[in-house]
Design an enzyme around this catalytic site. Structure first.
Site, PDB file in Angstrom:
ATOM      1  N   HIS A  49       0.795  -1.218   0.085  1.00  0.00           N
ATOM      2  CA  HIS A  49       0.084  -0.156   0.176  1.00  0.00           C
ATOM      3  C   HIS A  49       0.911   1.434  -0.147  1.00  0.00           C
ATOM      4  O   HIS A  49       2.066   1.229   0.282  1.00  0.00           O
ATOM      5  CB  HIS A  49      -0.930  -0.028   1.209  1.00  0.00           C
ATOM      6  CG  HIS A  49      -0.445  -0.002   2.373  1.00  0.00           C
ATOM      7  ND1 HIS A  49      -0.076  -1.106   3.277  1.00  0.00           N
ATOM      8  CD2 HIS A  49      -0.013   1.224   3.377  1.00  0.00           C
ATOM      9  CE1 HIS A  49       0.484  -0.535   4.561  1.00  0.00           C
ATOM     10  NE2 HIS A  49       0.507   0.673   4.637  1.00  0.00           N
ATOM     11  N   ARG A  69      -1.808  11.045   4.166  1.00  0.00           N
ATOM     12  CA  ARG A  69      -2.217  11.784   5.494  1.00  0.00           C
ATOM     13  C   ARG A  69      -3.526  12.788   4.841  1.00  0.00           C
ATOM     14  O   ARG A  69      -3.217  13.630   3.875  1.00  0.00           O
ATOM     15  CB  ARG A  69      -1.608  12.489   6.302  1.00  0.00           C
ATOM     16  CG  ARG A  69      -0.431  11.501   6.861  1.00  0.00           C
ATOM     17  CD  ARG A  69       0.489  12.232   8.085  1.00  0.00           C
ATOM     18  NE  ARG A  69       1.309  11.160   8.760  1.00  0.00           N
ATOM     19  CZ  ARG A  69       2.607  11.046   8.095  1.00  0.00           C
ATOM     20  NH1 ARG A  69       3.061  11.589   7.170  1.00  0.00           N
ATOM     21  NH2 ARG A  69       3.520   9.985   8.573  1.00  0.00           N
ATOM     22  N   GLU A 123      -3.774   3.852   1.734  1.00  0.00           N
ATOM     23  CA  GLU A 123      -4.162   3.932   3.207  1.00  0.00           C
ATOM     24  C   GLU A 123      -4.228   5.496   3.307  1.00  0.00           C
ATOM     25  O   GLU A 123      -3.275   6.138   3.143  1.00  0.00           O
ATOM     26  CB  GLU A 123      -2.995   3.415   3.810  1.00  0.00           C
ATOM     27  CG  GLU A 123      -3.137   3.466   5.387  1.00  0.00           C
ATOM     28  CD  GLU A 123      -2.137   3.321   6.374  1.00  0.00           C
ATOM     29  OE1 GLU A 123      -2.110   3.646   7.546  1.00  0.00           O
ATOM     30  OE2 GLU A 123      -1.163   2.887   5.687  1.00  0.00           O
ATOM     31  N   ASN A 154      -5.291  12.001  11.615  1.00  0.00           N
ATOM     32  CA  ASN A 154      -5.000  12.174  12.966  1.00  0.00           C
ATOM     33  C   ASN A 154      -6.228  12.927  13.721  1.00  0.00           C
ATOM     34  O   ASN A 154      -6.661  13.967  13.103  1.00  0.00           O
ATOM     35  CB  ASN A 154      -3.761  12.722  13.135  1.00  0.00           C
ATOM     36  CG  ASN A 154      -2.463  11.867  12.729  1.00  0.00           C
ATOM     37  OD1 ASN A 154      -2.333  10.959  13.405  1.00  0.00           O
ATOM     38  ND2 ASN A 154      -1.944  12.153  11.662  1.00  0.00           N
ATOM     39  N   HIS A 168       3.504  11.509  -6.721  1.00  0.00           N
ATOM     40  CA  HIS A 168       2.003  11.338  -7.157  1.00  0.00           C
ATOM     41  C   HIS A 168       1.771   9.761  -6.858  1.00  0.00           C
ATOM     42  O   HIS A 168       2.816   8.865  -6.849  1.00  0.00           O
ATOM     43  CB  HIS A 168       1.562  11.633  -8.484  1.00  0.00           C
ATOM     44  CG  HIS A 168       2.370  11.300  -9.588  1.00  0.00           C
ATOM     45  ND1 HIS A 168       3.355  11.750 -10.227  1.00  0.00           N
ATOM     46  CD2 HIS A 168       2.266   9.834 -10.057  1.00  0.00           C
ATOM     47  CE1 HIS A 168       4.012  10.990 -11.118  1.00  0.00           C
ATOM     48  NE2 HIS A 168       3.524   9.917 -11.158  1.00  0.00           N
ATOM     49  N   GLU A 194      -2.059  10.963 -10.966  1.00  0.00           N
ATOM     50  CA  GLU A 194      -2.026  10.559 -12.375  1.00  0.00           C
ATOM     51  C   GLU A 194      -2.901   9.464 -12.946  1.00  0.00           C
ATOM     52  O   GLU A 194      -2.942   8.663 -12.278  1.00  0.00           O
ATOM     53  CB  GLU A 194      -0.512  10.226 -12.641  1.00  0.00           C
ATOM     54  CG  GLU A 194      -0.175   9.931 -14.183  1.00  0.00           C
ATOM     55  CD  GLU A 194       1.406   9.697 -14.510  1.00  0.00           C
ATOM     56  OE1 GLU A 194       1.935   9.798 -15.749  1.00  0.00           O
ATOM     57  OE2 GLU A 194       1.990   9.096 -13.593  1.00  0.00           O
TER      58      GLU A 194
END
Length: 255
Positions: A7, A11, A57, A61, A75, A122
């Site tokens: 993966h 964030r 993923e 937070n 990217h 992209e």
């Protein structure tokens, strides 16, 4: 070690907005979630993602922090059928996605959009893999030879087809030797002008799947990879090293 790219983590500042964006525009579905006291991780991908295909993923937070994208990460690239680049881009535009770099401006070879936090995505033409599945993650490196050597020596990767040598930059693609076409690759972008990059914190890491966490970690230490977060410091659930430029690489196991 297995070496499959499992993966890529980014964030996000608003989890619900990001989930809605990826589920609406890329037709992703939730594949897993980890709820902790201070953060939430959600794993996304197409419904029919390949067994060796990488997931996205999203890390949120709970302290309402903001992030800087930086330029050391470039990217993620997602696939569409060879004859569907313009159609797929037009679909995103009709859905209200921001017009960033359309196919015509990219020679009708690819296109770019951005997600709600500014991560670049992209769109590439491929004759394999589920639509919108992750084809590669691009990172910028300051020394191409050193970067290629890192992935070759530390993770036993090989250079795979896709190299692009231009007047001012080069792109190299690396992956495990026997990785299927549907697996994610790492794209190393090297600019010839000697520039340096800012890591930022909007991007997190790429994760490499290993058969045995401790054995893989021992191999990396023998191969002189940076000792960043060893298995013991992560309760033997995962571990982290870094590449030569500081991009984080997580080690994970899968049943």
């Amino acid at each position: 070690m297995d070496g499959t790219l499992d993966h890529v983590m980014i964030r996000v500042e608003d989890l619900e907005e990001s989930l809605d964006w990826y589920q609406t525009h890329l037709n992703y579905e939730e594949k897993g979630r980890w709820e902790a006291d201070t953060f939430t991780n959600v794993f996304l991908g197409p419904e029919d993602v390949h067994e060796d295909g990488a997931l996205l993923e999203l890390t949120y937070n709970h302290d309402d922090r903001t992030y800087e994208i930086g330029d050391a990460w470039g990217h993620i690239a997602v696939r569409v059928p060879e004859d569907a680049l313009q159609e797929s881009y037009d679909q995103l535009m009709a859905e209200g996605v921001e017009d960033y770099r359309d196919p015509e401006s990219c020679g009708n070879r690819y296109a770019f959009v951005t997600d709600p936090d500014g991560h670049e995505i992209e769109i590439v033409k491929r004759d394999h893999g589920a639509k919108w599945s992750i084809d590669h993650t691009m990172i910028r490196v300051e020394d191409a030879d050193e970067a290629l050597g890192y992935w070759t020596r530390k993770f036993e990767y090989t250079e795979v087809p896709g190299r692009w040598e231009a007047d001012s930059f080069s792109n190299y693609f690396v992956a495990p030797e026997d990785a299927p076409d549907e697996a994610m690759k790492v794209e190393l972008t090297y600019n010839y002008d000697g520039r340096e990059y800012t890591m930022g914190d909007g991007w997190g890491h790429v994760a490499v799947r290993v058969d045995d966490l401790d054995d893989a970690w021992d191999d990396l230490m023998t191969r002189e990879a940076p000792d960043y977060r060893d298995p013991a410091s992560c309760d033997h659930n995962y571990a982290f090293t870094k590449d030569q430029d500081g991009h984080e690489v997580e080690l994970v196991t899968r049943d």
